[in-house]
Design an enzyme around this catalytic site. Structure first.
Site, mmCIF file in Angstrom:
data_model
loop_
_atom_site.group_PDB
_atom_site.id
_atom_site.type_symbol
_atom_site.label_atom_id
_atom_site.label_comp_id
_atom_site.label_asym_id
_atom_site.label_seq_id
_atom_site.Cartn_x
_atom_site.Cartn_y
_atom_site.Cartn_z
ATOM 1 N N HIS A 114 7.001 1.966 3.018
ATOM 2 C CA HIS A 114 8.109 0.989 3.024
ATOM 3 C C HIS A 114 9.325 1.559 3.762
ATOM 4 O O HIS A 114 10.015 0.838 4.479
ATOM 5 C CB HIS A 114 8.546 0.656 1.598
ATOM 6 C CG HIS A 114 7.494 -0.006 0.766
ATOM 7 N ND1 HIS A 114 6.836 0.628 -0.261
ATOM 8 C CD2 HIS A 114 6.991 -1.265 0.798
ATOM 9 C CE1 HIS A 114 5.981 -0.197 -0.818
ATOM 10 N NE2 HIS A 114 6.051 -1.352 -0.203
ATOM 11 N N VAL B 111 1.278 4.326 7.255
ATOM 12 C CA VAL B 111 1.588 5.731 6.967
ATOM 13 C C VAL B 111 0.482 6.259 6.064
ATOM 14 O O VAL B 111 0.086 5.592 5.094
ATOM 15 C CB VAL B 111 2.960 5.858 6.272
ATOM 16 C CG1 VAL B 111 3.279 7.312 5.970
ATOM 17 C CG2 VAL B 111 4.054 5.253 7.152
ATOM 18 N N ARG C 81 -0.713 0.930 -4.878
ATOM 19 C CA ARG C 81 -1.899 0.922 -5.741
ATOM 20 C C ARG C 81 -2.519 2.311 -5.905
ATOM 21 O O ARG C 81 -3.315 2.526 -6.825
ATOM 22 C CB ARG C 81 -2.937 -0.070 -5.227
ATOM 23 C CG ARG C 81 -2.419 -1.484 -5.430
ATOM 24 C CD ARG C 81 -3.314 -2.538 -4.880
ATOM 25 N NE ARG C 81 -2.607 -3.809 -4.861
ATOM 26 C CZ ARG C 81 -2.643 -4.709 -5.845
ATOM 27 N NH1 ARG C 81 -3.361 -4.489 -6.904
ATOM 28 N NH2 ARG C 81 -1.965 -5.837 -5.755
ATOM 29 N N SER D 135 -0.028 3.501 -0.458
ATOM 30 C CA SER D 135 -0.031 2.191 -1.099
ATOM 31 C C SER D 135 0.477 2.336 -2.526
ATOM 32 O O SER D 135 0.222 3.362 -3.180
ATOM 33 C CB SER D 135 -1.463 1.647 -1.133
ATOM 34 O OG SER D 135 -1.549 0.572 -2.042
ATOM 35 N N ASN E 28 8.418 -0.666 -5.843
ATOM 36 C CA ASN E 28 7.595 0.533 -6.019
ATOM 37 C C ASN E 28 7.433 1.217 -4.652
ATOM 38 O O ASN E 28 6.338 1.475 -4.175
ATOM 39 C CB ASN E 28 6.231 0.182 -6.640
ATOM 40 C CG ASN E 28 5.523 1.438 -7.146
ATOM 41 O OD1 ASN E 28 4.370 1.662 -6.869
ATOM 42 N ND2 ASN E 28 6.233 2.266 -7.867
ATOM 43 N N ASP F 288 -1.529 -3.983 5.808
ATOM 44 C CA ASP F 288 -2.006 -5.281 5.318
ATOM 45 C C ASP F 288 -2.256 -6.155 6.547
ATOM 46 O O ASP F 288 -1.498 -7.088 6.835
ATOM 47 C CB ASP F 288 -0.970 -5.902 4.380
ATOM 48 C CG ASP F 288 -0.766 -5.048 3.145
ATOM 49 O OD1 ASP F 288 -1.765 -4.600 2.557
ATOM 50 O OD2 ASP F 288 0.390 -4.787 2.786
#
Ligand code: PAF
Length: 281
Positions: free
Chosen positions: A37, A178, A189, A187, A32, A152
């Site tokens: 990423h 970012v 989420r 995120s 995702n 994280d």
């Protein structure tokens, strides 16, 4: 981009690259993929001649079954993005491949103390699951360097400690968070939030910035945290924790400590948002 799901295929390719003198940078993910990423991938490209990304929604790190079931799986879209960013190999194992004996019979890695505080306290077993899968992936990919998001923060500290404690010869690189223009940390989420919640979500980072300013100006940490918590809870957030800790080892702050980190986790509708802010006072 090579896409492999089997560990023997992965190992053969890695060995062939290493024999040819290539160096390997690794970016483990749960898919995702978003800009955060892809920034890790870009960093990885600067650090080695080959980049390997894994996508594996790791059941061992979910303390909640629904969360695991509902975690967004977007493999086709993710691979397109990784091809566009010049990734050399994508590893997409299934749970059966990573945990053939099942989770209960699986040897695990647990980094003591730090795994049981903050997010570890709210999500028992979470960091054991993270450390175990990252150790397994490291053993398979044998990278020279691996990139993780600073977003994280606790996870990054857990992984750095694991690598140190288990004498793994891997350089762990933390890559800056970012953010959206609003300040909201990118995120996976965030995808759970509706339009109204998305307008409220940036408050988390705003409150953290305010808290950092207050602590830097000499305000008592417990008083500043109580105010930050109240601000969040008066909006649609339910705060899990907001802490100000030492940035290096997440220990409690003493009068002499200057490098600090704010760690926060708060629920907004269906999403548990986490964020952090490193600052000096
Ligand atoms: O940060 C993540 O996406 C996961 O915790 C990780 C490091 C890929 C392990 O499953």
């Amino acid at each position: 981009m090579l896409v492999v799901a089997q560990t023997n295929q992965l190992r053969e390719q890695i060995k062939a690259w290493q024999r040819a003198g290539e160096t390997i940078a690794f970016v483990p993910t749960m898919g995702n993929l978003h800009t955060g990423h892809l920034t890790l991938v870009e960093e990885a490209k600067q650090r080695a001649t080959k980049v390997v990304v894994s996508i594996f929604v790791n059941p061992m790190q979910f303390d909640n079954k629904n969360d695991l079931t509902n975690y967004p799986r977007t493999l086709e879209q993710d691979s397109g993005q990784l091809i566009a960013h010049g990734v050399d190999m994508l590893f997409t194992p299934t749970p059966d491949i990573m945990y053939p004996k099942g989770l209960d019979a699986q040897t695990f890695v647990e980094v003591p103390n730090i795994s049981n505080i903050f997010c570890g306290e709210s999500r028992p077993g979470h960091f054991r699951g993270v450390a175990t899968i990252v150790a397994k992936l490291f053993n398979l990919v044998t990278p020279d360097v691996a990139c993780f998001g600073v977003k994280d923060y606790q996870q990054l500290r857990v992984i750095k400690l694991m690598v140190e404690d288990l004498s793994m010869d891997i350089d762990i690189v933390g890559v800056d968070t970012v953010r959206e223009e609003s300040g909201l940390a990118k995120s996976s989420r965030n995808g759970y939030l509706n339009q109204q919640q998305l307008t409220v979500a940036p408050l988390l980072y705003q409150v953290m910035q305010q808290l950092a300013a207050e602590v830097s100006n000499g305000q008592r940490i417990d008083i500043a945290i109580a105010k930050a918590t109240e601000t969040l809870n008066q909006s649609d957030f339910t705060t899990d924790y907001i802490r100000v800790q030492r940035a290096d080892n997440l220990g409690d702050v003493t009068d002499n400590d200057r490098e600090l980190v704010i760690l926060a986790a708060a629920n907004l509708g269906p999403a548990r948002l986490i964020d952090n802010l490193v600052f000096k006072r």
